[in-house]
Design a protein around this motif. Structure first.
Motif, PDB file in Angstrom:
ATOM      1  N   GLU A  32       0.805  -1.141   0.223  1.00 60.12           N
ATOM      2  CA  GLU A  32      -0.029  -0.051   0.018  1.00 60.12           C
ATOM      3  C   GLU A  32       0.753   1.220   0.051  1.00 60.12           C
ATOM      4  O   GLU A  32       0.561   2.163  -0.771  1.00 60.12           O
ATOM      5  N   CYS A  33       1.895   1.453   0.967  1.00 58.21           N
ATOM      6  CA  CYS A  33       2.658   2.550   0.824  1.00 58.21           C
ATOM      7  C   CYS A  33       3.214   2.716  -0.522  1.00 58.21           C
ATOM      8  O   CYS A  33       3.506   4.008  -0.807  1.00 58.21           O
ATOM      9  N   PHE A  34       4.039   1.918  -1.146  1.00 60.32           N
ATOM     10  CA  PHE A  34       4.726   1.906  -2.386  1.00 60.32           C
ATOM     11  C   PHE A  34       3.581   2.231  -3.263  1.00 60.32           C
ATOM     12  O   PHE A  34       4.139   3.197  -4.102  1.00 60.32           O
ATOM     13  N   GLU A  35       2.303   1.572  -3.512  1.00 55.01           N
ATOM     14  CA  GLU A  35       1.482   1.923  -4.321  1.00 55.01           C
ATOM     15  C   GLU A  35       1.002   3.499  -4.278  1.00 55.01           C
ATOM     16  O   GLU A  35       0.920   4.244  -5.245  1.00 55.01           O
ATOM     17  N   LYS A  36       0.848   4.024  -2.921  1.00 53.88           N
ATOM     18  CA  LYS A  36       0.505   5.344  -2.841  1.00 53.88           C
ATOM     19  C   LYS A  36       1.439   6.289  -3.242  1.00 53.88           C
ATOM     20  O   LYS A  36       1.360   7.392  -3.872  1.00 53.88           O
ATOM     21  N   HIS A  37       3.029   5.850  -3.126  1.00 58.56           N
ATOM     22  CA  HIS A  37       3.946   6.717  -3.487  1.00 58.56           C
ATOM     23  C   HIS A  37       3.877   6.726  -5.123  1.00 58.56           C
ATOM     24  O   HIS A  37       4.133   7.733  -5.761  1.00 58.56           O
ATOM     25  N   LEU A  38       3.709   5.573  -5.837  1.00 59.47           N
ATOM     26  CA  LEU A  38       3.757   5.560  -7.280  1.00 59.47           C
ATOM     27  C   LEU A  38       2.664   6.617  -7.909  1.00 59.47           C
ATOM     28  O   LEU A  38       2.851   7.047  -8.713  1.00 59.47           O
ATOM     29  N   ALA A  39       1.470   6.512  -7.053  1.00 58.77           N
ATOM     30  CA  ALA A  39       0.046   7.096  -7.628  1.00 58.77           C
ATOM     31  C   ALA A  39       0.617   8.622  -7.317  1.00 58.77           C
ATOM     32  O   ALA A  39       0.173   9.555  -8.364  1.00 58.77           O
ATOM     33  N   LYS A  42       2.749   9.592 -10.236  1.00 61.20           N
ATOM     34  CA  LYS A  42       2.263   9.838 -11.457  1.00 61.20           C
ATOM     35  C   LYS A  42       1.381  11.051 -11.547  1.00 61.20           C
ATOM     36  O   LYS A  42       1.248  11.694 -12.555  1.00 61.20           O
ATOM     37  N   LEU A  43       0.815  11.386 -10.428  1.00 64.32           N
ATOM     38  CA  LEU A  43       0.054  12.673 -10.256  1.00 64.32           C
ATOM     39  C   LEU A  43       0.901  13.965 -10.502  1.00 64.32           C
ATOM     40  O   LEU A  43       0.592  14.920 -11.436  1.00 64.32           O
ATOM     41  N   ILE A  44       2.350  14.143 -10.200  1.00 71.02           N
ATOM     42  CA  ILE A  44       3.049  14.941 -10.228  1.00 71.02           C
ATOM     43  C   ILE A  44       3.620  15.309 -11.614  1.00 71.02           C
ATOM     44  O   ILE A  44       3.625  16.085 -12.185  1.00 71.02           O
ATOM     45  N   ASN A  48       3.013  18.217 -14.121  1.00 73.40           N
ATOM     46  CA  ASN A  48       3.968  18.806 -14.882  1.00 73.40           C
ATOM     47  C   ASN A  48       3.953  18.949 -16.314  1.00 73.40           C
ATOM     48  O   ASN A  48       4.352  19.762 -17.093  1.00 73.40           O
ATOM     49  N   ARG A  49       3.419  17.836 -17.016  1.00 72.00           N
ATOM     50  CA  ARG A  49       3.187  17.633 -18.491  1.00 72.00           C
ATOM     51  C   ARG A  49       2.232  18.955 -18.711  1.00 72.00           C
ATOM     52  O   ARG A  49       2.254  19.402 -19.711  1.00 72.00           O
ATOM     53  N   LYS A  50       1.180  18.935 -17.964  1.00 71.08           N
ATOM     54  CA  LYS A  50       0.028  19.885 -18.316  1.00 71.08           C
ATOM     55  C   LYS A  50       0.565  21.450 -18.232  1.00 71.08           C
ATOM     56  O   LYS A  50       0.272  21.931 -19.094  1.00 71.08           O
ATOM     57  N   LEU A  51       1.657  21.428 -16.964  1.00 76.01           N
ATOM     58  CA  LEU A  51       2.099  22.790 -16.893  1.00 76.01           C
ATOM     59  C   LEU A  51       2.939  23.178 -17.997  1.00 76.01           C
ATOM     60  O   LEU A  51       2.896  24.416 -18.561  1.00 76.01           O
TER      61      LEU A  51
END
Length: 196
Positions: A32-39, A42-44, A48-51
């Motif tokens: 769970e912790c690692f999955e949360k980190h990956l999500a 991905k959000l960041i 950054n891509r949209k910016l």
């Protein structure tokens, strides 16, 4: 006894055998912790891509050369809009409950592109200054409500289309395939095809 390390997500100490390491050398619990980190990463990356798309669009719209950057005060204002604030006379003013997403701001820019181009040509006389870019950003913000409405309409249409596709699948579920259909020949007393 195994060495204990701290999870960067939840902050708990655990043996390093139960942890996984990311590319920057930070430890996370397996699962769970690692999955949360990956999500979160991905959000960041999406942000950054949209910016970057918005940044390139503004540079192209104003005719800013590739080697020159947009002034930092304009980028600060865009970042503050993303956080839900607007800058008015040098002061932060809470304007939105939730910040404006970069792709929504890009849509607002595209909706007001004609007005902005007219403003650049006739009022600013093709000047590229931090104040001028900020004025054009203000024009784009006037189209924000319309861009949001169009985005919501698009989402609503997608949901309706998904519902329609789901109902179509339910409607066709009672049909059978060719393999399931078995034809039986009915006996007819007047049929002479057996004799031929």
């Amino acid at each position: 006894m195994a060495r204990k390390v701290k999870c960067n997500s939840c902050g708990n100490l655990d043996e390093h055998i139960n942890m996984t390491k990311n590319d920057k050398g930070k430890y996370f619990h397996i699962g769970e912790c690692f999955e949360k980190h990956l999500a979160h990463r991905k959000l960041i990356e999406d942000e950054n891509r949209k910016l970057n798309e918005l940044y390139q669009y503004i540079k192209d719209l104003h005719g800013i050369p590739k080697e020159q950057n947009i002034h930092s005060s304009v980028m600060w204002r865009i970042q503050e809009l993303r956080n839900g604030n607007d800058i008015y006379q040098g002061k932060k003013e809470r304007k939105y409950r939730v910040g404006v997403e970069y792709d929504l701001l890009l849509s607002a820019y595209k909706l007001k592109e004609k007005d902005i181009k007219w403003f650049i040509e006739n009022v600013l006389q093709d000047q590229v200054d931090a104040k001028d870019v900020s004025k054009c950003l203000t024009i784009a913000l006037k189209g924000l409500a319309e861009a949001w409405r169009l985005e919501e309409l698009k989402k609503k249409r997608e949901v309706e289309k998904e519902k329609q596709m789901a109902s179509t699948k339910e409607d066709t579920s009672h049909f059978t395939t060719q393999e399931e259909i078995r034809y039986t020949r009915q006996k007819d007393d007047l049929d002479i095809s057996n004799l031929l």
